[in-house]
Motif scaffolding. Structure first.
Motif, PDB file in Angstrom:
ATOM      1  N   SER A 123      -1.038   9.614   1.186  1.00 25.40           N
ATOM      2  CA  SER A 123      -2.183   9.027   2.027  1.00 25.40           C
ATOM      3  C   SER A 123      -1.714   9.019   3.537  1.00 25.40           C
ATOM      4  CB  SER A 123      -2.976   7.921   1.564  1.00 25.40           C
ATOM      5  OG  SER A 123      -2.001   7.025   1.439  1.00 25.40           O
ATOM      6  N   ARG A 124      -2.914   9.038   4.145  1.00 28.44           N
ATOM      7  CA  ARG A 124      -2.845   8.832   5.763  1.00 28.44           C
ATOM      8  C   ARG A 124      -2.408   7.404   5.891  1.00 28.44           C
ATOM      9  NH1 ARG A 124      -7.727   9.051  10.119  1.00 28.44           N
ATOM     10  NH2 ARG A 124      -6.537   8.533  11.767  1.00 28.44           N
ATOM     11  N   LEU A 125      -2.954   6.387   4.937  1.00 29.31           N
ATOM     12  CA  LEU A 125      -2.441   5.053   4.883  1.00 29.31           C
ATOM     13  C   LEU A 125      -0.833   4.737   4.917  1.00 29.31           C
ATOM     14  CD1 LEU A 125      -3.391   1.998   5.362  1.00 29.31           C
ATOM     15  CD2 LEU A 125      -3.980   2.032   3.092  1.00 29.31           C
ATOM     16  N   ALA A 126      -0.363   5.491   3.969  1.00 28.64           N
ATOM     17  CA  ALA A 126       0.909   5.500   3.630  1.00 28.64           C
ATOM     18  C   ALA A 126       1.850   5.978   4.750  1.00 28.64           C
ATOM     19  CB  ALA A 126       1.554   6.227   2.552  1.00 28.64           C
ATOM     20  N   VAL A 127       1.581   6.965   5.327  1.00 28.48           N
ATOM     21  CA  VAL A 127       2.142   7.276   6.564  1.00 28.48           C
ATOM     22  C   VAL A 127       1.876   6.486   7.759  1.00 28.48           C
ATOM     23  CG1 VAL A 127       2.215   9.210   8.641  1.00 28.48           C
ATOM     24  CG2 VAL A 127       2.061   9.665   6.318  1.00 28.48           C
ATOM     25  N   ILE A 128       1.013   5.843   8.217  1.00 30.51           N
ATOM     26  CA  ILE A 128       0.779   4.756   9.028  1.00 30.51           C
ATOM     27  C   ILE A 128       1.565   3.590   8.711  1.00 30.51           C
ATOM     28  CG2 ILE A 128      -0.856   2.901  10.080  1.00 30.51           C
ATOM     29  CD1 ILE A 128      -3.038   5.217   9.579  1.00 30.51           C
TER      30      ILE A 128
ATOM     31  N   TYR B 291       0.819  -1.195   0.010  1.00 33.41           N
ATOM     32  CA  TYR B 291       0.173  -0.024   0.001  1.00 33.41           C
ATOM     33  C   TYR B 291       0.809   1.247  -0.041  1.00 33.41           C
ATOM     34  CZ  TYR B 291      -4.176  -2.937   1.122  1.00 33.41           C
ATOM     35  OH  TYR B 291      -4.877  -3.933   0.900  1.00 33.41           O
ATOM     36  N   VAL B 292       2.089   1.244   0.678  1.00 30.73           N
ATOM     37  CA  VAL B 292       2.741   2.530   0.813  1.00 30.73           C
ATOM     38  C   VAL B 292       3.574   2.715  -0.426  1.00 30.73           C
ATOM     39  CG1 VAL B 292       4.631   3.368   1.963  1.00 30.73           C
ATOM     40  CG2 VAL B 292       2.860   1.973   3.353  1.00 30.73           C
ATOM     41  N   VAL B 293       3.755   1.618  -1.208  1.00 30.86           N
ATOM     42  CA  VAL B 293       4.560   1.973  -2.500  1.00 30.86           C
ATOM     43  C   VAL B 293       3.738   2.616  -3.410  1.00 30.86           C
ATOM     44  CG1 VAL B 293       4.222  -0.240  -3.746  1.00 30.86           C
ATOM     45  CG2 VAL B 293       6.497   0.970  -3.746  1.00 30.86           C
ATOM     46  N   ALA B 294       2.310   2.551  -3.314  1.00 33.64           N
ATOM     47  CA  ALA B 294       1.505   3.201  -4.046  1.00 33.64           C
ATOM     48  C   ALA B 294       1.576   4.879  -4.097  1.00 33.64           C
ATOM     49  CB  ALA B 294       0.144   2.801  -3.888  1.00 33.64           C
ATOM     50  N   ASP B 295       2.151   5.139  -3.006  1.00 33.20           N
ATOM     51  CA  ASP B 295       2.185   6.681  -2.689  1.00 33.20           C
ATOM     52  C   ASP B 295       3.711   7.058  -2.509  1.00 33.20           C
ATOM     53  OD1 ASP B 295      -0.734   6.975  -2.646  1.00 33.20           O
ATOM     54  OD2 ASP B 295      -0.743   6.937  -0.644  1.00 33.20           O
ATOM     55  N   VAL B 296       4.523   6.417  -2.011  1.00 35.31           N
ATOM     56  CA  VAL B 296       5.852   6.762  -1.612  1.00 35.31           C
ATOM     57  C   VAL B 296       6.875   6.109  -2.565  1.00 35.31           C
ATOM     58  CG1 VAL B 296       7.567   7.229   0.253  1.00 35.31           C
ATOM     59  CG2 VAL B 296       4.926   7.400   0.716  1.00 35.31           C
ATOM     60  N   THR B 297       7.840   6.547  -2.897  1.00 36.49           N
ATOM     61  CA  THR B 297       8.815   5.861  -3.839  1.00 36.49           C
ATOM     62  C   THR B 297       9.708   4.939  -2.840  1.00 36.49           C
ATOM     63  OG1 THR B 297      10.638   7.706  -3.450  1.00 36.49           O
ATOM     64  CG2 THR B 297       9.369   7.957  -5.547  1.00 36.49           C
ATOM     65  N   PRO B 298      10.169   3.762  -3.440  1.00 41.56           N
ATOM     66  CA  PRO B 298      10.896   2.885  -2.761  1.00 41.56           C
ATOM     67  C   PRO B 298      12.125   3.273  -1.950  1.00 41.56           C
ATOM     68  CG  PRO B 298      10.214   1.766  -5.003  1.00 41.56           C
ATOM     69  CD  PRO B 298      10.027   3.311  -4.923  1.00 41.56           C
ATOM     70  N   LEU B 299      12.847   4.380  -2.832  1.00 43.98           N
ATOM     71  CA  LEU B 299      14.061   4.950  -2.144  1.00 43.98           C
ATOM     72  C   LEU B 299      13.569   5.614  -0.854  1.00 43.98           C
ATOM     73  CD1 LEU B 299      16.874   6.079  -1.840  1.00 43.98           C
ATOM     74  CD2 LEU B 299      16.032   7.923  -3.633  1.00 43.98           C
ATOM     75  N   TRP B 300      12.545   6.454  -0.871  1.00 38.68           N
ATOM     76  CA  TRP B 300      12.110   7.142   0.439  1.00 38.68           C
ATOM     77  C   TRP B 300      11.449   6.172   1.379  1.00 38.68           C
ATOM     78  CZ3 TRP B 300      12.674  11.515   2.860  1.00 38.68           C
ATOM     79  CH2 TRP B 300      13.246  12.665   2.520  1.00 38.68           C
ATOM     80  N   ILE B 301      10.783   5.367   1.060  1.00 37.26           N
ATOM     81  CA  ILE B 301      10.280   4.327   2.081  1.00 37.26           C
ATOM     82  C   ILE B 301      11.480   3.774   2.912  1.00 37.26           C
ATOM     83  CG2 ILE B 301       9.217   1.997   2.446  1.00 37.26           C
ATOM     84  CD1 ILE B 301       7.448   2.642  -0.091  1.00 37.26           C
ATOM     85  N   THR B 302      12.624   3.419   1.988  1.00 35.98           N
ATOM     86  CA  THR B 302      13.609   2.439   2.658  1.00 35.98           C
ATOM     87  C   THR B 302      14.462   3.669   3.643  1.00 35.98           C
ATOM     88  OG1 THR B 302      14.111   1.287   0.938  1.00 35.98           O
ATOM     89  CG2 THR B 302      15.764   1.438   2.155  1.00 35.98           C
ATOM     90  N   PHE B 303      14.644   5.003   2.978  1.00 34.78           N
ATOM     91  CA  PHE B 303      15.545   5.935   3.840  1.00 34.78           C
ATOM     92  C   PHE B 303      14.686   6.312   5.052  1.00 34.78           C
ATOM     93  CE2 PHE B 303      16.431  10.707   4.386  1.00 34.78           C
ATOM     94  CZ  PHE B 303      17.604  10.244   4.679  1.00 34.78           C
TER      95      PHE B 303
END
Length: 308
Positions: A211-216, A26-38
């Motif tokens: 989205s709020r879901l991505a932050v959670i 779900y997160v990768v739909a809103d945030v790039t893989p680089l920023w998720i990892t970082f």
């Protein structure tokens, strides 16, 4: 009682890791893989360093001397593996990603043969072949006869690459001495976040709205898989040993599939059959069956000797 406590910690540990696949989808739909990892590991680092300091009481000078292997572990295990994982989740399901990842123990044994000159038995070699067949069943959606004509899912192929990267990371960690595991994770994470920072700052966090879901989801990744799972894993390993703890890793794809079902993601027969083959193969490749047979044989020999 201590064994039951270790089992509970391992169940929670693998449930948290399974959630990483589901939330990652779900997160990768809103945030790039680089920023998720970082962002995930930068926030986790704030907790990992003090946990390592107070829980393991390491010799930080020894960790500083081991900068090269720890830097390599950061690039491979923190950056490489996670970027491949989250990129894979753009194209494939969380269940498929977790099933592919279940191949890890078998691949580690295989690479140990070539890189560390470790020996494997016929059981272990056969187990790796069975695991490989299981992966092919998942890749081809059960149509093994059409393997040369099938166009494989790009996400599944990225997960195979992630397994290889994690294997090399694990072998480096296996050869690292003098640095406790949580400390090694904290220091390698420090190196990785420093290396990622210029690239993360040069690229946008996401294409548009977060989205709020991505932050959670990111907060979940920080608190549970990054911190909770690693601490629980190391506590449990100290209680019952790595061999017995390793069996619980097979719970990750099971929990991922169950969480996916709750969220409406179907499970195909190819995933079930392929997953079972992977589990059986891992069981053989890691030598669990052989150790059990040897233990039973030894117990019978002692019993017979006592009878005489």
């Amino acid at each position: 009682m201590e064994k039951y406590k270790a089992w509970l910690l391992l169940v929670l540990c693998n449930l948290f890791w399974a959630g990483n696949y589901v939330f990652g989808k779900y997160v990768v739909a809103d945030v790039t893989p680089l920023w998720i990892t970082f962002s995930r590991w930068l926030m986790a680092l704030v907790a990992l360093l003090p946990i390592a300091h107070f829980f393991e009481k390491p010799d930080w000078r020894q960790a500083a001397k081991a900068w090269l292997p720890l830097l390599s572990m950061g690039i491979l295990g923190v950056i490489g593996y996670n970027l491949l994982l989250y990129s894979a989740l753009v194209y494939t399901s969380a269940t498929n990603a977790a099933l592919m990842n279940a191949l890890n123990p078998g691949v580690i044994v295989l690479f140990s043969v070539f890189l560390l000159r470790e020996r494997i038995s016929g059981f272990q070699a056969g187990g790796f072949v069975i695991s490989l067949i299981g992966v092919l069943v998942i890749l081809t959606k059960g149509h093994l006869a059409q393997i040369l004509q099938t166009r494989f899912n790009f996400g599944d192929l990225l997960m195979i690459a992630a397994v290889v990267v994690w294997t090399v990371y694990s072998i480096i960690g296996k050869r690292l001495s003098g640095v406790p595991p949580i400390t090694a994770t904290a220091v390698s994470t420090l190196w990785a976040t420093v290396a990622m920072a210029p690239f993360a700052l040069a690229h946008p966090v996401a294409a548009s709205h977060i989205s709020r879901l991505a932050v959670i989801g990111i907060l979940y990744m920080v608190i549970f898989p990054s911190i909770g799972s690693f601490v629980f894993w190391n506590v449990a390993v100290r209680m019952i040993g790595v061999s017995e703890a390793g069996i619980f890793l097979n719970l990750i794809p099971v929990f991922t599939a169950l969480l996916g079902l709750l969220l409406g993601e179907p499970i195909s027969w190819a995933q079930i059959v392929g997953g079972l083959l992977v589990f059986v193969g891992v069981y053989l490749t890691t030598g669990m069956l052989e150790r059990k047979i040897a233990a039973n044989t030894g117990a019978k020999s002692k019993l017979n000797a006592g009878g005489e």
